[in-house]
Design a protein around this motif. Sequence first.
Motif: not given
Length: 485
Positions: A259-264, A331-339
Amino acid sequence: MIHLPPRYDEPLPPAFFPASAPTPFSRADFGADFHWGASAAAYQTEGAWQHQGKGPSIWDDFTRRKGVIRRNEHARVGADFYNRYEEDLDLAHGLGLSDFRFSAAWPRVLPEGTGAVNRRGLDFYDRLVDACLERDLRPWLTLYHWDLPSALQARGGWTNRNVVNWFAEYAQVMARRLGDRVQHWLVLNEPMVFVGAGHLLGVHAPGRRHLGAFLAAAHHATLAQAEGGRVLRAQLPATARIGTTFSCSYLTPQRPGNAYDEAATRRADALLNRLFVEPVLGQGYPVAELPALGWLLDRYQKPGDDQRMAFKFDFWGIQNYTREVVRFSPWLPLQWASLVPAKQRSVPYSDMGWEVYPESLYHMLKQYAAYPNAPQLMITESGSAFPDERQGTRVVDPARRAYLQAAVGQVLRAQREGVDVGGYFAWSLTDNFEWAEGYGPRFGLIHIDYNTQERTVKDSGRWYQEFLGGAPMAQEHTAENVARL
């Protein structure tokens, strides 16, 4: 096993299509009206950075900083296209291209960004357009490919709302001078890249790292994108076609079903693939997936901006190079996701560190075509950076050839499934200055020896030429030989 169109089921390694393998489709499969071309950009190729009245750009300024460009390289000479454009257009014609996409340097035309026009700079683009037409190459002119005049950056650049009016003035100058001959116009090149890399990450000009600067620049670029379209529509003949371009990557979660990665992944898609597209359609920004985006953009939006951001383009340019795998990041505001870098995923990757995944083209064509009222799509950039090897008079680049063939196959796959895609432009016609990476990565169909500026058509370019049905390519693929064909 080779998966042929209309189906590819897995990432393709660089040598997926052996050099000896026949191409499993032909130019005719795409239709008689399909546009076949290659692309270039002013700052990456022209050089002549202070020639005949040209003003400085933010990239001229940025490359003076130590440590921001690999090997501290710059594009003051670049590919010397300003002086060698006829030679390069001869090569493009010899490859069998029907179209050539290039950009104009805003500070070459308006050294201060507004006001007095540099006639000698405008004359250069006049000659360039005529040279294209003389060689039966349809010119596709991009108004802005990242080289904002330094004089405007001193006034805030893209973070200043007045940039919309500055850009409109520039668009009007270009349309009035070249609109009688240029039928295909593109407003902005990849706003997500020049806004994000230049104002949030700081790795491109003007080198800012500030969330507020990013959001201000994003909003003003969105307004300028539509306003530029309206200016062109008012100035150009009814037969002219007006578009703009979007960078994009096919995004998949690192852990499908998590769920966390899908939402990210959904948040990353809203930021990277949808931020500049949906306002054009009158849908506004994708704030449902990025609530913080809407809250912050309220600081820059004014009443009526939703309508000002919308414009009915004749086509969208889709610019795709890879897919990205996304994971949740706290750790990344706005999108809370990293590549997740390709090098960490045991997949083939290019000299840019990007995963070799031509199927991404297919997925992004399908994604953008699914929008209600989407216009025709064009692939205005597609390519990959791989090492070149000199073998006598040849430049051997089997990985680039394989990628090019596979990418073209993915476009055909989408077209066969009903996507209205009308053209394919390889990035790039020649090797050039690759922004923060300097001259290391090579994308060109034509190799450039930067010590001598000698041009040599690579094997990938030879494949493209043979696919397009041009004249047989000489073994020694130099400009002189191609010009004789």
